[in-house]
Design an enzyme around this catalytic site. Structure first.
Site, short mmCIF file in Angstrom:
data_model
loop_
_atom_site.label_atom_id
_atom_site.label_comp_id
_atom_site.label_asym_id
_atom_site.label_seq_id
_atom_site.Cartn_x
_atom_site.Cartn_y
_atom_site.Cartn_z
CG LEU A 56 16.34 74.42 108.28
CD1 LEU A 56 17.59 74.63 109.12
CD2 LEU A 56 15.21 75.30 108.81
CG ASP A 57 14.45 78.53 102.41
OD1 ASP A 57 13.78 77.57 101.99
OD2 ASP A 57 13.99 79.67 102.58
CG MET A 58 21.56 76.35 99.67
SD MET A 58 21.83 76.41 97.88
CE MET A 58 23.61 76.24 97.82
#
Length: 562
Positions: free
Chosen positions: A409-411
């Site tokens: 997942l994106d940060m």
């Protein structure tokens, strides 16, 4: 050419006594604009709407097929030597085909100066370009290429035809021998075979002779072509050499100051920081121009902001009037040098990394675990930030084999992730992601109203080389990216929505939401494609997969975080 301070230091029109001066200077890569920067931007935008000093089509009211060029502008709130607050204004690159315009700070180095080495080298390169163009458009070159192509095609067609004739004749001889084997005496059949062998040799010899003749013809034709190619190669080589020299000399002229008074060239900055040459346009963005002018003229930087003015480019996502961080590819190394000596705000990302971002484990057995990743925690360690889901999980499960993360997942995205405890389980889960048998759903809150209730977005994506890790829509070189979506509700000019990504590209949901060809409504808190807020309102809130060992469907759903 340098403009005077009085013409570029702009006093605020509105009263500012009630606004507190910030204790630290703006961290340019992730910020909420200070009220002074917002006010300065508002006044600059009023100037852009009313000025008559120059003409530029920003595309705000562009007609169909009309050419327009949106532009990034910046404001730098400063104190002058009389302790008065005001601001400076700048634009990135070129505006109205000019590098120097009234109201704006000048470039760090004016490459358009008639006396500059840049102009001289540019003229030499243009001359080489003209020579290349003239050579390619000359009748001798065009005729030589045309003749060579014609001879090549003629040779290929003739030899292909002869080869087919040879194969056809061979099949006919084989058929004749088959038919005559029972009709002829052994001696007569032997004579027929000898006759066919001679015919075969004659055909083969004729083909090879024709091939040799055409080879000589094409060799002579190729030599004529190579004479022109050699001239073009020499011109291109010289052009490349001069272009490299021009770029190197150009970036040496960009002597960037910092608050300590130290000067360093853009070339040296990039070589020291990244061990590579600067990209084109480095040093010409608004932020470096503003700081350079302030340091040269003894003005103290207080706060800074950049905003986009005009219609968005076709590839990027830019909203008219929205604030944006400084670009990282061109500006990060330069600003890293220029901000030395200033008391700069700490990066919000660094601040969040100092906080205890707890990972909630929702399910665990001997094979895998399902977690709830908090927002602002990396999935895998970065170049500078090492704290991540992967780092923590490997410490927690030292006996785990192979990579634990089956996906990322994106940060800034929170939500469900599945991790494996062995290489075999990782492969099984990866296979489900590759074959798209895993069901994923994201919850998002969009900053704007989406009128339709559901749909599919297909916009191919690739990295923005000039501003990593940002992604841009590119129909020529982008990777396939597909997202299904469904509206949940609409309130207060916001849309709550479910995303069902079919593919898994970097920033896919963020771009598909914000791009004009997508939903044209950025996810709330998206500081890259929209506007910063308390957080990115994007949550991976549903995940369904088949357990690799138990072979049972497992589904997890999180309550909404917003």
């Amino acid at each position: 050419m340098t403009k005077s301070i009085t013409s570029l230091f702009i006093p605020f029109k509105e009263p500012i006594s009630a606004i507190k001066i910030p204790k630290q200077f703006t961290f340019p890569f992730n910020y909420t604009p200070h009220p002074l920067s917002v006010l300065a931007s508002k006044e600059l935008q009023e100037y852009l709407n009313t000025q008559t000093d120059w003409e530029h089509n920003f595309g705000i009211n562009a007609k169909e097929n009309e050419r327009f060029y949106g532009k990034m502008f910046g404001v730098l709130v400063v104190k002058n030597q009389n302790n008065q607050l005001g601001y400076l204004a700048a634009f990135s690159g070129i505006l109205a085909k000019q590098t120097i315009l009234k109201h704006f700070v000048p470039p760090v180095f004016d490459r358009k100066s008639d006396t500059s080495f840049y102009t001289q080298l540019e003229e030499e390169i243009n001359e080489l370009n003209q020579q290349v163009k003239s050579l390619k458009s000359s009748s001798d070159y065009e005729q030589t290429i045309s003749n060579h192509n014609h001879l090549t095609n003629e040779a290929e067609e003739l030899l292909s035809r002869k080869k087919n004739e040879l194969k056809t004749a061979k099949k006919q001889r084989q058929l004749q021998r088959k038919e005559q084997r029972q009709k002829l005496s052994p001696k007569e059949f032997e004579e027929l075979q000898l006759q066919h062998q001679k015919l075969s040799m004659d055909f083969d010899f004729g083909y090879k002779r024709t091939a040799r003749e055409w080879k000589l013809i094409l060799q002579e034709s190729t030599q004529h072509v190579k004479k022109f190619e050699s001239q073009l190669a020499q011109l291109n080589s010289e052009r490349k050499r001069k272009s490299g020299l021009m770029q190197q000399e150009l970036f040496e002229q960009y002597q960037m100051l910092n608050a300590t008074g130290e000067s360093k060239s853009v070339l040296a900055i990039f070589e020291d920081e990244l061990a590579k040459k600067p990209p084109a346009g480095a040093g010409d963005c608004a932020a470096p121009k503003l700081l350079q002018y302030a340091f040269r003229n003894k003005l103290k930087p207080v706060a800074m902001a950049e905003f986009w003015w005009g219609q968005s480019p076709k590839l990027e996502v830019r909203k008219h009037g929205h604030f944006y961080p400084a670009c990282k590819t061109k500006c990060a190394p330069i600003l890293g040098h220029m901000l030395q000596g200033l008391n700069v705000e700490e990066s919000p990302i660094t601040i969040s990394q100092k906080q205890t971002l707890a990972i909630e484990i929702l399910f665990e057995d001997d094979s895998l675990l399902v977690i709830n990743k908090p927002a602002e925690l990396l999935s895998v360690p970065g170049k500078k930030l090492k704290d991540s889901v992967e780092t923590r999980m490997k410490l927690k499960y030292p006996q785990a084999t192979g990579p634990m993360l089956a996906h990322r997942l994106d940060m800034s995205t929170s939500g469900l992730m599945v991790l494996s405890k062995s290489l075999e389980i990782h492969r099984e889960l990866q296979s489900q992601f590759v074959n798209r048998t895993i069901k994923k759903r994201y919850l998002a809150l969009l900053d704007g109203l989406v009128t339709e209730n559901s749909g599919t977005i297909e916009l191919p994506l690739r990295v923005d080389i000039a501003n990593r890790p940002s992604q841009i829509v590119c129909f020529e070189h982008g990777k396939k990216a597909i997202t299904n979506w469904e509206v949940i509700d609409r309130t207060n000019n916001q849309t709550r929505i479910h995303f069902f990504p079919i593919t898994g590209r970097t920033h896919q949901l963020r771009v598909h939401a914000s791009h004009p060809l997508g939903l044209n409504a950025a996810i709330l808190g998206d500081d890259i494609y929209g506007q910063r807020n308390t957080r990115l309102h994007l949550q991976a809130n549903y995940l369904q997969f088949e357990h690799p060992v138990m072979k049972e469907k497992m589904a997890f759903e999180l309550p909404s975080e917003f």
